[in-house]
Design a protein around this motif. Structure first.
Motif, short mmCIF file in Angstrom:
data_model
loop_
_atom_site.label_atom_id
_atom_site.label_comp_id
_atom_site.label_asym_id
_atom_site.label_seq_id
_atom_site.Cartn_x
_atom_site.Cartn_y
_atom_site.Cartn_z
N UNK A 155 0.83 -1.21 0.00
CA UNK A 155 0.00 0.00 0.00
C UNK A 155 0.86 1.26 0.00
N UNK A 156 2.02 1.18 0.60
CA UNK A 156 2.95 2.32 0.53
C UNK A 156 3.44 2.51 -0.90
N UNK A 157 3.83 1.40 -1.56
CA UNK A 157 4.28 1.50 -2.95
C UNK A 157 3.18 2.07 -3.83
N UNK A 158 1.96 1.62 -3.62
CA UNK A 158 0.83 2.12 -4.41
C UNK A 158 0.66 3.62 -4.19
N UNK A 159 0.77 4.05 -2.95
CA UNK A 159 0.63 5.48 -2.66
C UNK A 159 1.71 6.30 -3.36
N UNK A 160 2.93 5.78 -3.40
CA UNK A 160 4.01 6.51 -4.07
C UNK A 160 3.80 6.55 -5.58
#
Length: 200
Positions: A155-160
């Motif tokens: 989810x962090x990667x998606x946010x970035x």
């Protein structure tokens, strides 16, 4: 080399958001920092300090008063040294069970859950667009100061990725925002799915 006592003192501040082992949070709010390239981490702190990368929770800490250069060198070296196991170590036959020790070990385990998507399709897209920099399996490249993706919260990667698509975060070149926008949400999900399978 770094002073472990200084590092632990600085880490007390970072741990409030990133976790005591710099493991980050599964909801994508705070990234895993453990095991990342120290030069990459230093660069991100510098971007936060100069406001070239905006992150509201980092604003109170991203200044030379709270994080002077020496502290940045110490904490980034310390964060890079943290190894998070992906699984609990197996119990050995006949070994006395130590519940507290097992509990402490479990807190250091970080195994990224499988992300919903098609990992086979994701592998093709990843190998075409991402592998030349981030590594064949998303392991990153310390010599080039490129972060690992495998082992990072999906989810962090998606946010970035979303921030890059919107032009709110710089990737490698200004044209990258358009490149990321060319991929469908499903293709991005497939890449994240493939990366999450590399963490097994």
């Amino acid at each position: 080399a770094f002073d472990p006592y200084d590092a632990e003192d600085i880490m007390e501040i970072c741990a409030a958001c990133h976790g005591i082992y710099a493991q980050g949070t599964p909801d994508g709010e705070y990234p895993r920092l453990a095991g990342q390239d120290p030069a990459y981490l230093m660069r991100q702190i510098e971007l936060f300090k100069t406001r070239k990368r905006i992150n509201i929770p980092m604003i109170p800490f991203a200044n030379d008063h709270e994080l002077p250069p020496e502290d940045v060198r110490t904490i980034t070296a310390y964060l890079a040294s943290i190894q998070l196991p992906r699984h609990m170590s197996p119990l050995k036959e006949g070994e006395e069970f130590d519940a507290l020790e097992r509990l402490e070990e479990s807190k250091r385990v970080l195994n990224i859950p499988h992300y919903p998507g098609d990992p086979k399709r994701g592998k093709k897209v990843y190998r075409k667009e991402c592998a030349s920099c981030h590594g064949r399996k998303g392991e990153g490249d310390w010599e080039k100061h490129i972060p690992m993706l495998t082992g990072q919260h999906s989810k962090y990667l998606l946010r970035q990725i979303e921030n890059i698509r919107k032009g709110e975060r710089f990737h490698d070149s200004p044209e990258d925002a358009e490149l990321f926008r060319e991929y469908s949400d499903q293709e991005i999900a497939d890449i994240l799915a493939w990366l999450s399978w590399q963490d097994d």
